[in-house]
Design a protein around this motif. Structure first.
Motif, PDB file in Angstrom:
ATOM      1  N   ASN A 246      43.887  24.854  51.894  1.00  0.00           N
ATOM      2  CA  ASN A 246      44.606  24.854  53.169  1.00  0.00           C
ATOM      3  C   ASN A 246      44.560  26.217  53.850  1.00  0.00           C
ATOM      4  N   ARG A 247      44.092  27.233  53.151  1.00  0.00           N
ATOM      5  CA  ARG A 247      44.132  28.590  53.693  1.00  0.00           C
ATOM      6  C   ARG A 247      42.757  29.181  54.001  1.00  0.00           C
ATOM      7  N   ILE A 248      41.680  28.467  53.651  1.00  0.00           N
ATOM      8  CA  ILE A 248      40.333  29.014  53.895  1.00  0.00           C
ATOM      9  C   ILE A 248      39.510  28.034  54.730  1.00  0.00           C
ATOM     10  N   PRO A 249      38.651  28.552  55.581  1.00  0.00           N
ATOM     11  CA  PRO A 249      37.775  27.668  56.344  1.00  0.00           C
ATOM     12  C   PRO A 249      36.559  27.281  55.500  1.00  0.00           C
ATOM     13  N   LEU A 250      36.217  25.995  55.519  1.00  0.00           N
ATOM     14  CA  LEU A 250      34.984  25.535  54.891  1.00  0.00           C
ATOM     15  C   LEU A 250      33.941  25.389  55.991  1.00  0.00           C
TER      16      LEU A 250
ATOM     17  N   PHE B 290      17.650  30.338  35.310  1.00  0.00           N
ATOM     18  CA  PHE B 290      18.551  30.112  36.438  1.00  0.00           C
ATOM     19  C   PHE B 290      19.697  31.112  36.320  1.00  0.00           C
ATOM     20  N   ARG B 291      20.195  31.596  37.468  1.00  0.00           N
ATOM     21  CA  ARG B 291      21.242  32.611  37.474  1.00  0.00           C
ATOM     22  C   ARG B 291      22.548  32.014  37.991  1.00  0.00           C
ATOM     23  N   HIS B 292      23.628  32.378  37.340  1.00  0.00           N
ATOM     24  CA  HIS B 292      24.955  31.881  37.699  1.00  0.00           C
ATOM     25  C   HIS B 292      25.897  33.081  37.725  1.00  0.00           C
ATOM     26  N   TYR B 293      26.531  33.322  38.871  1.00  0.00           N
ATOM     27  CA  TYR B 293      27.434  34.457  39.032  1.00  0.00           C
ATOM     28  C   TYR B 293      28.859  33.929  39.133  1.00  0.00           C
ATOM     29  N   ALA B 294      29.677  34.199  38.125  1.00  0.00           N
ATOM     30  CA  ALA B 294      31.058  33.718  38.058  1.00  0.00           C
ATOM     31  C   ALA B 294      31.987  34.855  38.462  1.00  0.00           C
ATOM     32  N   ILE B 295      32.720  34.652  39.534  1.00  0.00           N
ATOM     33  CA  ILE B 295      33.613  35.692  40.049  1.00  0.00           C
ATOM     34  C   ILE B 295      35.047  35.183  39.951  1.00  0.00           C
ATOM     35  N   ARG B 296      35.826  35.847  39.111  1.00  0.00           N
ATOM     36  CA  ARG B 296      37.224  35.461  38.890  1.00  0.00           C
ATOM     37  C   ARG B 296      38.119  36.126  39.937  1.00  0.00           C
ATOM     38  N   PHE B 297      39.140  35.390  40.334  1.00  0.00           N
ATOM     39  CA  PHE B 297      40.141  35.947  41.253  1.00  0.00           C
ATOM     40  C   PHE B 297      41.522  35.634  40.709  1.00  0.00           C
ATOM     41  N   SER B 298      42.401  36.629  40.753  1.00  0.00           N
ATOM     42  CA  SER B 298      43.794  36.411  40.383  1.00  0.00           C
ATOM     43  C   SER B 298      44.724  36.714  41.560  1.00  0.00           C
ATOM     44  N   ASP B 299      44.140  37.178  42.667  1.00  0.00           N
ATOM     45  CA  ASP B 299      44.928  37.552  43.845  1.00  0.00           C
ATOM     46  C   ASP B 299      44.425  36.762  45.055  1.00  0.00           C
ATOM     47  N   ARG B 300      45.304  36.003  45.691  1.00  0.00           N
ATOM     48  CA  ARG B 300      44.921  35.164  46.827  1.00  0.00           C
ATOM     49  C   ARG B 300      44.359  35.982  47.984  1.00  0.00           C
ATOM     50  N   ASP B 301      44.979  37.104  48.306  1.00  0.00           N
ATOM     51  CA  ASP B 301      44.502  37.918  49.429  1.00  0.00           C
ATOM     52  C   ASP B 301      43.088  38.443  49.168  1.00  0.00           C
ATOM     53  N   ALA B 302      42.812  38.852  47.944  1.00  0.00           N
ATOM     54  CA  ALA B 302      41.477  39.345  47.600  1.00  0.00           C
ATOM     55  C   ALA B 302      40.443  38.229  47.726  1.00  0.00           C
ATOM     56  N   PHE B 303      40.798  37.028  47.262  1.00  0.00           N
ATOM     57  CA  PHE B 303      39.876  35.900  47.396  1.00  0.00           C
ATOM     58  C   PHE B 303      39.624  35.578  48.864  1.00  0.00           C
ATOM     59  N   GLU B 304      40.690  35.475  49.642  1.00  0.00           N
ATOM     60  CA  GLU B 304      40.532  35.109  51.058  1.00  0.00           C
ATOM     61  C   GLU B 304      39.740  36.158  51.833  1.00  0.00           C
ATOM     62  N   ALA B 305      39.867  37.408  51.459  1.00  0.00           N
ATOM     63  CA  ALA B 305      39.078  38.464  52.107  1.00  0.00           C
ATOM     64  C   ALA B 305      37.599  38.351  51.730  1.00  0.00           C
ATOM     65  N   ALA B 306      37.320  37.949  50.504  1.00  0.00           N
ATOM     66  CA  ALA B 306      35.929  37.852  50.031  1.00  0.00           C
ATOM     67  C   ALA B 306      35.239  36.568  50.480  1.00  0.00           C
ATOM     68  N   TRP B 307      35.982  35.497  50.727  1.00  0.00           N
ATOM     69  CA  TRP B 307      35.418  34.181  50.990  1.00  0.00           C
ATOM     70  C   TRP B 307      34.352  34.169  52.097  1.00  0.00           C
ATOM     71  N   PRO B 308      34.569  34.770  53.266  1.00  0.00           N
ATOM     72  CA  PRO B 308      33.524  34.732  54.297  1.00  0.00           C
ATOM     73  C   PRO B 308      32.200  35.359  53.836  1.00  0.00           C
ATOM     74  N   ASN B 309      32.262  36.353  52.981  1.00  0.00           N
ATOM     75  CA  ASN B 309      31.042  36.986  52.473  1.00  0.00           C
ATOM     76  C   ASN B 309      30.415  36.178  51.339  1.00  0.00           C
ATOM     77  N   LEU B 310      31.229  35.496  50.576  1.00  0.00           N
ATOM     78  CA  LEU B 310      30.699  34.660  49.502  1.00  0.00           C
ATOM     79  C   LEU B 310      29.874  33.503  50.056  1.00  0.00           C
ATOM     80  N   ILE B 311      30.340  32.889  51.138  1.00  0.00           N
ATOM     81  CA  ILE B 311      29.586  31.762  51.678  1.00  0.00           C
ATOM     82  C   ILE B 311      28.306  32.201  52.386  1.00  0.00           C
TER      83      ILE B 311
END
Length: 180
Positions: free
Chosen positions: A152-156, A57-78
């Protein structure tokens, strides 16, 4: 000479024995498929890949330390989540990300699993455990810290079950609510 040879054999057996019991192989980069969105390419450097503990089984762990970087990546992650598969909300520490780290863990079935008609990309019927039910799909753990990953800042996604495990107590009881 015999003592040295015996010591070398014992050392070799110890080295082989210790690696044969490893549960995961770990890569310090994201090795996810090239078919995933190209927008995720820059995240490979800050990701780790775990393969295991069973059936590769494969597990990809992606760390974020910057909110803007996470929020920009979120639509592509889902986008890499399987249709209908859940998002688990968890808190730190996280086995795959470590302590004091917000981010995403994408859990995936063994490579080539979709080629096997006996294990289609679908939930396992009659399995009440939400994690093992979705074992043969791509599902997401969202490690929420309230700062970098702020719900509160990202759409699910509306069509996604959300399973909140953030408030489980240490003995495994607690809020296991599932919200469609």
């Amino acid at each position: 000479m015999k003592k040295t040879a015996a010591a070398m054999v014992a050392l070799a057996l110890l080295a082989v024995g210790s690696t044969s019991f490893a549960l995961y192989s770990v890569s310090e980069t994201g090795t996810w498929p090239d078919s995933w969105p190209t927008e995720l390419e820059p995240l490979r450097k800050q990701a780790r890949t775990f393969i295991g503990p069973q059936l590769s089984f494969r597990h990809y762990a992606i760390r974020f330390s910057d909110r803007d970087a996470f929020e920009a990546a979120w639509p592509n992650l889902i986008k890499v989540k399987s249709r209908g598969a859940p998002i688990f909300l968890v808190r730190e520490p996280n086995f795959f990300l470590g302590e004091n780290t917000a981010g995403v863990v994408i859990h995936c079935p063994p490579e080539g699993q979709w080629d096997d008609p006996k294990t289609p990309e679908a939930p396992r019927k009659n399995d009440k455990n939400p994690r093992s039910r979705w074992l043969f799909t791509n599902y997401i753990d969202l490690v929420v810290d309230g700062e970098v990953v702020d719900l509160n800042r990202i759409p699910l996604p509306r069509d996604t079950p959300i399973i909140d495990e953030r408030f489980k107590s240490l003995d495994g009881t607690g809020d296991d609510s599932e919200t469609p």
